[in-house]
Write a protein that holds these residues in place. Structure first.
Motif, PDB file in Angstrom:
ATOM      1  N   PRO A   5       0.805  -1.204   0.118  1.00  0.00           N
ATOM      2  CA  PRO A   5       0.173  -0.057  -0.096  1.00  0.00           C
ATOM      3  C   PRO A   5       0.964   1.317   0.064  1.00  0.00           C
ATOM      4  O   PRO A   5       0.234   2.331  -0.334  1.00  0.00           O
ATOM      5  N   LEU A   6       2.347   1.229   0.501  1.00  0.00           N
ATOM      6  CA  LEU A   6       2.933   2.343   0.332  1.00  0.00           C
ATOM      7  C   LEU A   6       3.134   2.593  -1.109  1.00  0.00           C
ATOM      8  O   LEU A   6       3.363   1.891  -1.917  1.00  0.00           O
ATOM      9  N   THR A   7       3.243   4.038  -1.573  1.00  0.00           N
ATOM     10  CA  THR A   7       3.749   4.283  -2.912  1.00  0.00           C
ATOM     11  C   THR A   7       5.109   4.993  -2.937  1.00  0.00           C
ATOM     12  O   THR A   7       5.160   6.226  -3.709  1.00  0.00           O
ATOM     13  N   GLU A  48      -6.443   1.844   3.288  1.00  0.00           N
ATOM     14  CA  GLU A  48      -7.962   2.514   2.844  1.00  0.00           C
ATOM     15  C   GLU A  48      -7.627   3.767   2.631  1.00  0.00           C
ATOM     16  O   GLU A  48      -8.549   4.193   1.981  1.00  0.00           O
ATOM     17  N   MET A  49      -6.413   4.470   2.520  1.00  0.00           N
ATOM     18  CA  MET A  49      -6.217   5.747   2.109  1.00  0.00           C
ATOM     19  C   MET A  49      -6.214   6.036   0.804  1.00  0.00           C
ATOM     20  O   MET A  49      -5.659   4.948  -0.065  1.00  0.00           O
ATOM     21  N   ASP A  50      -6.725   6.864   0.081  1.00  0.00           N
ATOM     22  CA  ASP A  50      -6.639   7.002  -1.279  1.00  0.00           C
ATOM     23  C   ASP A  50      -4.998   7.546  -1.570  1.00  0.00           C
ATOM     24  O   ASP A  50      -4.636   8.270  -1.131  1.00  0.00           O
ATOM     25  N   PRO A  51      -4.742   6.564  -2.523  1.00  0.00           N
ATOM     26  CA  PRO A  51      -3.214   6.877  -2.942  1.00  0.00           C
ATOM     27  C   PRO A  51      -2.778   8.081  -3.257  1.00  0.00           C
ATOM     28  O   PRO A  51      -1.586   8.429  -3.586  1.00  0.00           O
ATOM     29  N   ASP A  52      -3.689   8.648  -3.674  1.00  0.00           N
ATOM     30  CA  ASP A  52      -3.494  10.215  -4.388  1.00  0.00           C
ATOM     31  C   ASP A  52      -3.785  11.126  -3.218  1.00  0.00           C
ATOM     32  O   ASP A  52      -3.362  12.419  -3.597  1.00  0.00           O
ATOM     33  N   HIS A 104      -1.608  10.321   2.289  1.00  0.00           N
ATOM     34  CA  HIS A 104      -0.979   9.143   1.690  1.00  0.00           C
ATOM     35  C   HIS A 104       0.365   9.527   1.266  1.00  0.00           C
ATOM     36  O   HIS A 104       1.388   8.915   1.374  1.00  0.00           O
ATOM     37  N   ARG A 105       0.454  10.740   0.326  1.00  0.00           N
ATOM     38  CA  ARG A 105       1.514  11.094  -0.242  1.00  0.00           C
ATOM     39  C   ARG A 105       2.595  11.641   0.906  1.00  0.00           C
ATOM     40  O   ARG A 105       3.864  11.471   0.823  1.00  0.00           O
ATOM     41  N   SER A 152       4.115   8.532   2.500  1.00  0.00           N
ATOM     42  CA  SER A 152       4.964   7.723   1.665  1.00  0.00           C
ATOM     43  C   SER A 152       6.235   8.459   1.491  1.00  0.00           C
ATOM     44  O   SER A 152       7.464   8.095   1.694  1.00  0.00           O
TER      45      SER A 152
END
Ligand code: SF4
Lengths: 87, 627
Positions: free
Chosen positions: B452-454, B497-501, B505-506, B509
């Motif tokens: 899930p990490l981007t 569950e976070m929106d990766p955008d 979340h950013r 990461s």
């Protein structure tokens, strides 16, 4: 110009196809918009699934390049990818 | 005796058919926990450099840890340790099923099998009566792992080999129930001893330091697992196969012997597809595991059998450019029944296919064509015809036929199904892992490219740090002995569950990506137990285990493995990736392959090793590692 679009399984199931081509898309944003069009009334469903999905061009997440503005060229592959774990 | 241990080591001599029960060495247990750690210490101390892995001097060590025998989810694995016939270095593998539980019920932490029997034999152990019986196994010799276990019955727990182990296929494994200690050829070592099976029983209970705390906390963990997006949902629904579409989307799904990282037919070999089209509704589990990541499929003539895992689908599907799930189900059955590691098998088959494509050697199978593969797998298990060559693995085949640049192995162990060119930390992990090209000795890819990490998996940030932390962690997990998939629960539900955008979340990461030294510091701190496995260890043994303790013990085990390899002549030169991975680009944003040359010195520095990859004296002293 032809762009290959690949959806996640759940997205594909919602619209009945997992892979399709779009003819005219200058950026990733265009592809996302055209994919949304395919969902027609299922726009909410797309939004729900897109919420936990990343977008990659030829395997590279667009967030590591120019995001939705990432320019596309003929033959590119735009994939919707979810996080996962395997073994 | 420290709580959580049975306190006994069973020594078996197959040449004299004698056995003795000895007390467990508490110092080793304290410093190495058990499982892989304990086994590695024994192997290092008891063997001389340069022994023949398939000769009588190579001991075969089965080792459990303090979590085995409890009802903690995923605490069902045992480790097997020996010198690897595939790599010539450290050999080890872990296996689920019910055998580890059986060992602890029998009141045995570790079994050391020494020397060789002159004829096929099996061993039956009754831990309650301290009985060890050596039984003629000629009637079982030649049988597959399914039939062997069926004949041995359900009363005892079994660890068995199939024809691949008997015939010393260099990547043969040891099977318990439907699970396999697959990697590094531990099954070939068992076969070299003419040992078909060990069956074990007993009725002893595990003693814990604080059983009440363990019980109530385990209840909490079960709830936590149930609610977790990976352990409670995707692994439950799709098994490990749920990752096929993810690696494909990220361009790291091995395709055509790693010539590409994307396979057009990936969807039809994915976990999601299997759920809708193939599964027979039965999801199977190792003992006491609520994750139930196993899934059954039906194949013609055999009925309902275990279905393929991600690694099998990738290495024997996309990597052979074959998207025929029904065929892969059959191949998976054959491999399990023969008792073979499907990762090494798949990469050896793809190597053979590329040899054919280049007109070098023809084993009768081609990319994209299922024809002939089934028969060839059986030939490999029995070492017949072309199968006899492929049974030696990609490295030895490349030494004979050429093709070193596209033989997909590290240190002789075939590489798993995450292309490191799109997952740099995983590449460093492959290159440096002591047993060779494997992903479950750290699972760095989960932190950088598929989880899930981007973070950007293709820059230099954190790519030398993640493998060190994850390898140490995995060494500790493999010594408790817990299933490595537990690490997939380490990233909390909220992040999944976070929106990766989203900004949050950013931000997470970014912070993660930029905090290498801080992260090492934080994980290295000895404080209170936080993760479930730290708490379980603490409640069971009565000794406090925190992340810092596990990093230290894991680091000690990892460095001991390293010293073992160095003693066997595997030096820093072997810390590399297949030339294809280093020189050929599959991503437009890269001119070449994986930047290992830049990352390896950093990795060595973090490890406290010199420029040649040899642990410094100060590093060994800090880890209290005697060699
Ligand atoms: S997660 Fe899967 S492999 Fe691991 S213990 Fe559970 S059922 Fe076995």
């Amino acid at each position: 110009m032809s762009i290959q679009v690949e959806l996640t399984y759940d997205m594909g199931k919602a619209i009945g196809e997992h892979r399709f081509e779009v003819e005219a898309a200058a950026t990733v944003a265009d592809v996302v918009e055209q994919t949304r069009q395919r969902f027609k009334e299922g726009g909410d469903e797309f939004a729900k699934l897109a919420h936990v999905t990343r977008v990659a061009v030829n395997g590279v997440l667009v967030k590591h390049s120019k995001g939705m503005k990432t320019a596309l060229k003929d033959g590119d592959r735009v994939g919707f990818v979810k996080a996962s774990a395997g073994g | 005796m420290i709580k959580g241990y049975a306190g006994r080591v069973l020594e078996i001599d197959l040449a004299s058919k004698q056995f003795t029960f000895k007390p467990l060495d508490e110092d080793i247990a304290r410093d190495y926990i058990g499982g892989k750690g304990y086994g590695t210490r024994l192997l290092y101390d008891r063997t001389d450099a340069g022994i023949d892995p398939l000769g009588p001097e190579n001991p075969l060590i089965f080792a459990t840890g303090p979590l085995n025998g409890s009802v903690a989810p995923q605490s069902n694995r045992f480790a097997v340790v020996c010198k690897s016939p595939l790599t010539g270095g450290i050999g080890n593998a872990t296996c689920g099923g019910n055998y580890a539980h059986g060992m602890k019920r029998a009141g045995i932490d570790v079994i050391v099998v020494s020397h060789q029997s002159e004829s096929p034999v099996r061993i039956e152990i009754n831990g309650d009566r301290d009985e060890v019986n050596f039984i003629d196994a000629s009637d079982l010799w030649g049988l597959g792992t399914y039939e062997t276990q069926e004949k041995l019955g359900k009363k005892l727990a079994h660890a068995v080999i199939g024809p691949a182990g008997e015939n010393k296929v260099l990547y043969a494994g040891i099977v318990s129930n439907e699970r396999i200690a697959g990697r590094t050829g531990v099954g070939a070592v068992m076969g070299s001893k003419n040992l078909k099976a060990i069956s074990i029983t007993g009725s002893r209970k595990l003693e814990m330091d604080d059983p009440e705390a363990f019980k109530s906390y385990t209840k909490e963990v079960r709830e936590l697992f149930k609610d977790h997006p990976v352990l409670g949902s995707s692994m439950k629904r799709f098994g490990t196969a749920g990752i096929v579409n993810t690696t494909n989307g990220r361009g790291i799904l091995p395709t055509r012997n790693f010539q590409r990282g994307h396979f057009d037919g990936a969807m039809t070999i994915s976990g999601e597809w299997m759920e809708d089209h193939e599964l027979k509704g039965v999801k199977t589990s190792c003992i006491h595991c609520p994750v139930t990541c196993g899934r059954d499929v039906e194949i013609e003539g055999k009925g309902v059998v275990k279905g393929p895992e991600y690694e099998t689908l990738a290495l024997m599907g996309s990597n052979l450019e074959i998207g025929d799930l029904e065929a892969i189900n059959v191949w998976n059955y054959h491999a399990d029944d023969m008792g073979m590691d499907t990762i090494s098998l798949g990469a050896s088959l793809s190597f053979a296919m590329e040899l054919k494509e280049r007109g070098i050697w023809d084993a009768g199978v081609s990319f994209g064509d299922p024809e002939g593969v089934s028969g060839l797998i059986l030939d490999i298990g029995h070492r017949r015809g072309a199968g006899d060559e492929i049974a030696n693995g990609a490295k030895k085949m490349s030494e004979k036929f050429g093709g070193h640049e596209f033989a997909m192995h590290v240190k002789g162990l075939e590489m798993s199904a995450y292309d490191p060119r799109g997952s740099f930390a995983q590449g460093v992990e492959y290159a440096t892992t002591n047993r060779g090209g494997c992903h479950v000795q750290g699972a760095s890819m989960y932190m950088e490219s598929v989880g899930p990490l981007t973070i950007n998996p293709q820059n230099m940030k954190l790519k030398a740090d993640i493998p060190v932390l994850m390898q140490n962690n995995a060494c500790a997990i493999n010594s408790m002995v817990l299933c490595i998939f537990t690490t997939y629960g380490m990233i909390p539900k909220a992040i999944h569950e976070m929106d990766p955008d989203s900004f949050g979340h950013r931000a997470i990461s970014k912070v993660f990506e930029n905090l290498g030294p801080m992260m090492r510091l934080a994980m290295g701190m000895k404080g209170k137990p936080m993760m479930w496995f730290e708490k379980w260890l603490t409640y069971i043994t009565g000794t406090t285990f925190s992340s810092g303790h596990l990093q230290e013990i894991g680091g000690r085990i990892f460095n001991l493995e390293r010293m073992y390899n160095l003693r066997e002549g595997l030096t820093g030169k072997e810390d590399t990736l297949p030339p294809r991975m280093l020189n050929e680009s599959i991503f437009e944003n890269m001119d070449s392959g994986h930047p290992l040359g830049e990352l390896l010195p950093r990795y060595y520095k973090i490890r406290g090793w010199d420029a040649d990859g040899v642990p410094l004296r100060s590093t060994l002293d800090k880890l209290r590692l005697e060699v």
